[in-house]
Design an enzyme around this catalytic site. Structure first.
Site: not given
Ligand SMILES: *Cc1c(COP(=O)(O)O)cnc(C)c1O
Length: 397
Positions: A74, A158, A213, A249, A337
């Site tokens: 996203t 999707n 993922h 990071t 979603c």
């Protein structure tokens, strides 16, 4: 209780591949360094990040300097849309810049575009699709105007699995660019593009987003490909990581895992895709012959190998998902979603499916572990569940 578990929701997420976990483990423990540290432990982590970047670039046929890591798919989509257009908005000769998207886009693209439009930062055109969910490249051509700066069309839906004609759209944009003084960029959200070619040059895209993922990689990482020379403004500010484009990071284990998962996908994708496509075809045929008043959504042949989306008239999507879950089968209704919301999927509506039928959608997304027996069991379970729900529906014939 049923002990069986059949996971047919691989478009929502997948389980981490064994080899991917193995590759990631050292970076949680021995090699835990911060890639920004210049000492030995830091340099080890930095090396892992840069090797991952190189490996991903190789898989996508691009330069390592064109790969950026973000915290999610996203976020990578937001960076591609907001980052590119916000850099143009209010500057230079054009205001507002014009964005063209398909109506099937994931909320990661759709909501970013709508928010920018609402704020007056961009002008937005949402294309139409045919009943199979296909974008017509000619419509893209007709929609391009002098202030158009970006076109975003997803690689694979999707939700319904339709494969969009990226190369044709890219060629329409290239033709336009060659004869006009302004330059239109082409972005694709490729998060659902499994078992398909990912060569960025062949596809002709300027920006592309991948979601590890979804193909056996870890969560919490997104990959953005952005061609050299494209100006992007960051979404967050801080340190200089990712050339200042995505400070913070690095998530080293996730970056290492993402590269490993992509490497495996590119190596084994074709074979696995072949097997999955055959099982998906069995599922389609089984449902078509065993469950009355139902139909496949998306394109009948130009589709991703692993996504099968059906409408079952007179049954409600979420109810089917829950009852199938009780039988050990994990699926989703429309996009994961959008479930939980009462509105019908914007994707199904864009394909011209009537509102009340769109509520009866179920998406089955197969994976490397899916078997022939799983498919047979699933067809029978769906038949029972749909018949049961129809009996309870007072409006059903
Ligand atoms: C899953 C998915 C996303 C969003 O991925 P997150 O991991 O939730 O950030 C975006 N686009 C498509 C096409 C997807 O399938």
């Amino acid at each position: 209780m049923i002990n069986k578990q059949i996971y047919l929701d691989n478009a929502a997420t997948t389980s981490l591949k064994k080899e991917v976990l193995q590759a990631m483990l050292p970076y949680f423990k021995e090699s835990f360094g911060n890639p920004a540290s210049i000492h030995k432990v830091g340099r080890e982590a930095l090396e892992a990040v840069e090797l991952a970047r190189l490996s991903i670039a190789k898989s996508l046929n691009c330069d390592a300097s064109e790969i950026y890591f973000t915290g999610s798919t996203t976020e990578a989509d937001n960076l591609a849309i907001f980052g590119v257009l916000n850099g143009i908005a209010g500057k230079g000769e054009i205001h507002p810049p014009h964005l063209i998207i398909s109506p099937l886009e994931h909320h990661a693209v759709l909501d970013t575009a709508k928010e920018m439009e609402k704020k007056g930062l961009i002008e937005l055109t949402i294309l139409t699709v045919d009943k199979y969910g296909l974008v017509n490249p000619n419509d893209v051509k007709k929609a391009i105007k002098e202030n158009t700066r970006l076109v975003s069309v997803m690689y694979v839906s999707n939700e319904v699995g339709t494969l969009e004609p990226l190369e044709e759209i890219s060629s329409v944009i290239a033709t336009n660019n060659s004869s006009k003084p302004y330059h239109v960029l082409f972005h694709t959200d490729a998060a659902a593009a499994k078992y398909l070619p990912l060569d960025t040059q062949k596809l002709g895209v300027d920006l592309m987003v991948l979601g590890p993922h979804k193909f056996g990689g870890p969560k919490g990482i997104g990959i953005l490909f952005a061609k050299k020379g494209i100006k992007i403004t960051p979404l967050v500010y801080g340190g200089g990581q990712e050339k200042g484009l995505r400070p913070g990071t690095h998530n080293v284990p996730a970056i290492v895992g993402a590269a490993k998962a992509l490497e495996i996908l590119v190596k084994e994708g074709e074979n696995e895709g072949f097997k999955v496509r055959e099982l998906a075809n069995n599922l389609i045929k089984g449902l078509q012959s065993r469950v009355s008043d139902s139909y496949l959504t998306g394109h009948p042949s130009q589709r991703a190998p692993y996504i099968v989306s059906f409408i079952f008239k007179g049954a409600e999507g979420e109810a089917m998902v829950l009852r199938l879950s009780d039988k050990g089968i994990m699926v989703s209704s429309g996009s994961a979603c959008t479930s939980g919301q009462l509105t019908a999927s914007h994707v199904l509506l864009a394909c011209g499916i009537p509102q009340e039928e769109a509520h009866g959608s179920v998406r089955f997304s197969l994976g490397k572990d899916t078997t022939k027996e799983d498919i047979e069991y699933t067809v029978e379970a769906v038949r029972e569940v749909v018949e049961g729900l129809r009996k309870m529906n007072p409006f059903w014939k």
